[in-house]
Design an enzyme around this catalytic site. Structure first.
Site, PDB file in Angstrom:
ATOM      1  N   HIS A 199       0.822  -1.221   0.000  1.00 19.56           N
ATOM      2  CA  HIS A 199       0.000   0.000   0.000  1.00 19.56           C
ATOM      3  C   HIS A 199       0.853   1.266   0.000  1.00 19.56           C
ATOM      4  O   HIS A 199       0.361   2.339  -0.314  1.00 19.56           O
ATOM      5  CB  HIS A 199      -0.923   0.006   1.221  1.00 19.56           C
ATOM      6  CG  HIS A 199      -2.026  -0.999   1.118  1.00 19.56           C
ATOM      7  ND1 HIS A 199      -3.319  -0.672   0.793  1.00 19.56           N
ATOM      8  CD2 HIS A 199      -2.026  -2.349   1.271  1.00 19.56           C
ATOM      9  CE1 HIS A 199      -4.065  -1.760   0.754  1.00 19.56           C
ATOM     10  NE2 HIS A 199      -3.309  -2.801   1.047  1.00 19.56           N
ATOM     11  N   ASP A 243       3.294   9.522  -0.657  1.00 23.72           N
ATOM     12  CA  ASP A 243       2.123   8.735  -0.267  1.00 23.72           C
ATOM     13  C   ASP A 243       1.918   7.645  -1.306  1.00 23.72           C
ATOM     14  O   ASP A 243       2.027   7.917  -2.512  1.00 23.72           O
ATOM     15  CB  ASP A 243       0.891   9.662  -0.253  1.00 23.72           C
ATOM     16  CG  ASP A 243      -0.121   9.275   0.807  1.00 23.72           C
ATOM     17  OD1 ASP A 243      -0.116   8.104   1.224  1.00 23.72           O
ATOM     18  OD2 ASP A 243      -0.906  10.141   1.213  1.00 23.72           O
TER      19      ASP A 243
HETATM   20  P1  ADQ Z   1      -3.128   5.697   4.853  1.00 21.93           P
HETATM   21  O1  ADQ Z   1      -1.911   6.549   4.787  1.00 21.93           O
HETATM   22  O2  ADQ Z   1      -3.695   5.433   6.175  1.00 21.93           O
HETATM   23  O3  ADQ Z   1      -2.897   4.266   4.152  1.00 21.93           O
HETATM   24  P2  ADQ Z   1      -5.002   7.304   3.075  1.00 21.93           P
HETATM   25  O4  ADQ Z   1      -5.016   6.874   1.663  1.00 21.93           O
HETATM   26  O5  ADQ Z   1      -4.497   8.655   3.425  1.00 21.93           O
HETATM   27  O6  ADQ Z   1      -4.308   6.206   3.947  1.00 21.93           O
HETATM   28  O7  ADQ Z   1      -6.488   7.145   3.611  1.00 21.93           O
HETATM   29  C1  ADQ Z   1      -6.867   7.472   4.909  1.00 21.93           C
HETATM   30  C2  ADQ Z   1      -8.287   6.987   5.147  1.00 21.93           C
HETATM   31  O8  ADQ Z   1      -8.625   7.256   6.501  1.00 21.93           O
HETATM   32  C3  ADQ Z   1      -9.315   7.676   4.281  1.00 21.93           C
HETATM   33  O9  ADQ Z   1     -10.314   6.781   3.927  1.00 21.93           O
HETATM   34  C4  ADQ Z   1      -9.861   8.774   5.200  1.00 21.93           C
HETATM   35  O10 ADQ Z   1     -11.187   9.143   4.957  1.00 21.93           O
HETATM   36  C5  ADQ Z   1      -9.742   8.103   6.556  1.00 21.93           C
HETATM   37  N1  ADQ Z   1      -9.539   9.135   7.581  1.00 21.93           N
HETATM   38  C6  ADQ Z   1      -8.496   9.953   7.707  1.00 21.93           C
HETATM   39  N2  ADQ Z   1      -8.693  10.798   8.745  1.00 21.93           N
HETATM   40  C7  ADQ Z   1      -9.870  10.470   9.278  1.00 21.93           C
HETATM   41  C8  ADQ Z   1     -10.631  10.953  10.379  1.00 21.93           C
HETATM   42  N3  ADQ Z   1     -10.228  11.972  11.149  1.00 21.93           N
HETATM   43  N4  ADQ Z   1     -11.786  10.360  10.657  1.00 21.93           N
HETATM   44  C9  ADQ Z   1     -12.220   9.348   9.891  1.00 21.93           C
HETATM   45  N5  ADQ Z   1     -11.562   8.847   8.842  1.00 21.93           N
HETATM   46  C10 ADQ Z   1     -10.410   9.403   8.541  1.00 21.93           C
HETATM   47  C11 ADQ Z   1      -2.113   3.558   3.231  1.00 21.93           C
HETATM   48  C12 ADQ Z   1      -1.165   4.348   2.345  1.00 21.93           C
HETATM   49  C13 ADQ Z   1      -1.941   5.232   1.378  1.00 21.93           C
HETATM   50  C14 ADQ Z   1      -2.930   4.396   0.571  1.00 21.93           C
HETATM   51  C15 ADQ Z   1      -3.785   3.558   1.488  1.00 21.93           C
HETATM   52  C16 ADQ Z   1      -4.669   2.579   0.702  1.00 21.93           C
HETATM   53  O11 ADQ Z   1      -0.292   5.138   3.148  1.00 21.93           O
HETATM   54  O12 ADQ Z   1      -1.046   5.881   0.494  1.00 21.93           O
HETATM   55  O13 ADQ Z   1      -3.775   5.263  -0.179  1.00 21.93           O
HETATM   56  O14 ADQ Z   1      -2.997   2.782   2.379  1.00 21.93           O
HETATM   57  O15 ADQ Z   1      -3.922   1.762  -0.130  1.00 21.93           O
END
Ligand code: ADQ
Length: 465
Positions: free
Chosen positions: A155, A363
């Site tokens: 990811h 990211d």
């Molecule tokens: P993350 O870095 O965790 O994951 P990201 O793609 O930024 O993921 O998604 C975060 C998720 O969490 C989103 O669905 C968002 O809505 C939710 N979220 C964030 N803050 C929130 C809050 N305060 N309350 C509720 N929900 C919240 C990893 C990788 C990413 C990749 C994903 C998926 O780092 O680059 O996109 O996996 O493969």
């Protein structure tokens, strides 16, 4: 019937708020699937003898979870995964810590997970392992005798080989990665970096298309960008509850322009740089004073890792500084919310915001960018400002693409977004929405499983599409 077996470090409950992209993406993709999902339940116990697995059924999903020991948590989760692999993969060698003993914790937890999966495995199960916490799980399963097709999805970014070489056990780790039949990446750049490492440091030999021969084995490397369930997210954003929430916010003194940022509180997400860019916006375009607010939602994560505690302090200091310097009795420039928000409320907030600011320093993909696009009102959409270093930028070319390190460039892009004529906003949004729908969570899974289940690829792709 053939089962899909998913293994990830952490297994979130199927309902509730999962402030993390991996959980969001898998839960969205699994909606119409029979699957078994293995992983950590989030609990800690003192000794290995206290570890027992538990099985819970939710409609078509079975979750098999177990606790970690406190030592596993320190060595595996904090020590190797989040203080070593995470910064290396995000090109932050300055923050990487390779504490002695941590890699042993990583090996130990992977082996324990592998034994648990093995004890419940059926011969025709398709196994799909998720993310950097579990790279050696596939080779452990092979050593324990599993003959199933084995897939792995990364990811997070796959860094340039020159960076990965900093991990003390990089050859062991990358050889383990190559014991999967299929390895999936978010972007073309990630796959290229993987090929460069495999051919330059592991004697990999490129074959036709996506395949490599390494140590007598064939590994297929596919690109499957992670996505969201666009249908349910757009329904949430359009719902009456969302409309009422947007209306309520306007009544309690919402400014004319709302800019939104939503991120786990992580140093990779570029939050201090984002706040500084917003400050530059207020300096360069003072007409935004009292008219524009940045709402930054950033729930804390991994606070036991030092770098995360530091980034939180820096962010909170900056919010106070900007609000003190620019705010007034009737206007707070930055609204900072440091907790999880229900998905329905998030969808409403995205829809009620004229600018979506997604500016990570690096990211893997970034699902927030996709959620922001899908939540918009098609007749009067907001504008996405997106970092060139998010995997999402490979596809979402109609966003305003920026370099998050260049504060002035981001400030100018925000101003351009705020003043963009409606026709241009509609045109850009339509193109973005098509791409986000094409690359949704269901396609992410379907494309990966097609590559993994070679014997049944056509039937499976039909069933999942
Ligand atoms: P993350 O870095 O965790 O994951 P990201 O793609 O930024 O993921 O998604 C975060 C998720 O969490 C989103 O669905 C968002 O809505 C939710 N979220 C964030 N803050 C929130 C809050 N305060 N309350 C509720 N929900 C919240 C990893 C990788 C990413 C990749 C994903 C998926 O780092 O680059 O996109 O996996 O493969």
């Amino acid at each position: 019937m053939q089962r899909l077996v998913i293994v990830s470090n952490r297994v979130p409950p199927p309902s509730g708020v999962a402030a993390g992209g991996l959980g969001t993406c898998i839960l969205d993709a699994l909606q119409d699937h029979d699957a078994v999902w293995f992983g950590w339940n989030g609990d800690l116990v003192s000794t290995e003898s206290e570890i027992t697995s538990a099985c819970a059924r939710y409609d078509r999903l079975t979750q098999i979870t177990m606790p970690l020991t406190e030592r596993d948590y320190r060595e595996h989760y904090l020590g190797f995964c989040n203080a070593a692999l995470w910064p290396v993969h995000h090109c932050r060698l300055d923050l990487a810590r390779f504490a002695p003993g941590c890699i042993e914790g990583y090996r130990r937890v992977n082996l324990r997970f592998a034994k648990e999966v093995m004890s419940r495995l059926r011969p025709d199960d398709l196994i799909w392992v998720q993310d950097y916490h579990l790279i050696p799980l596939g080779s452990n399963l092979r050593a324990l005798g599993a003959r199933n097709r084995l897939g792995f999805f990364l990811h997070i970014p796959f860094p340039p080989p020159e960076v990965l070489l900093a991990v003390p056990e990089h050859l062991w780790l990358l050889n383990a990665l190559c014991s999967y039949d299929v390895v999936g990446f978010q972007t073309n750049a990630d796959r290229q970096n993987f090929f460069r490492f495999a051919c330059g440091h592991l004697d990999g030999e490129p074959m036709s298309g996506n395949t490599l021969r390494i140590a007598g084995r064939i590994v297929t490397a596919v690109i499957c960008p992670a996505g969201i369930d666009t249908h349910s997210f757009s329904e949430m954003a359009k719902s009456r509850r969302a409309a009422a929430e947007i209306e309520r916010l306007r009544r309690v003194g919402e400014p004319l322009i709302n800019i939104i940022g939503v991120d786990r509180l992580d140093y990779t997400k570029g939050l201090p740089e984002r706040l500084r860019s917003f400050r530059r916006l207020l300096e360069l375009y003072p007409q935004n004073r009292k008219a524009t607010t940045l709402m930054q939602i950033a729930p804390p994560s991994r606070e036991d890792v030092q770098a995360y505690a530091q980034i939180r302090q820096e962010l909170e200091g900056l919010c106070g500084e900007i609000n003190g310097q620019h705010g007034d009795v009737d206007w707070t420039p930055v609204r900072y919310i440091c907790r999880n928000v229900a998905r329905e409320a998030l969808a409403a907030l995205y829809r009620g915001s004229q600018v979506g600011l997604v500016t990570p320093l690096r990211d893997g993909m970034n699902l927030v960018a996709k959620e922001y696009v899908i939540a918009q009102d098609e007749e009067d959409p907001g504008v996405l400002v997106l970092s060139r270093f998010a995997g999402a930028a490979e596809d979402l070319r109609e966003a305003l693409i920026v370099n998050p390190y260049d504060l002035d460039e981001v400030a100018h892009a925000i101003q351009r977004a705020i003043t963009m004529p409606r026709e241009e906003r509609i045109e850009r949004h339509q193109a973005l929405a098509v791409r986000v729908r094409e690359r949704d969570a269901h396609n992410w899974m379907a494309e990966f499983l097609c590559a993994l289940d070679i014997d049944r690829a056509p039937a499976l792709s039909f069933e999942l599409a």
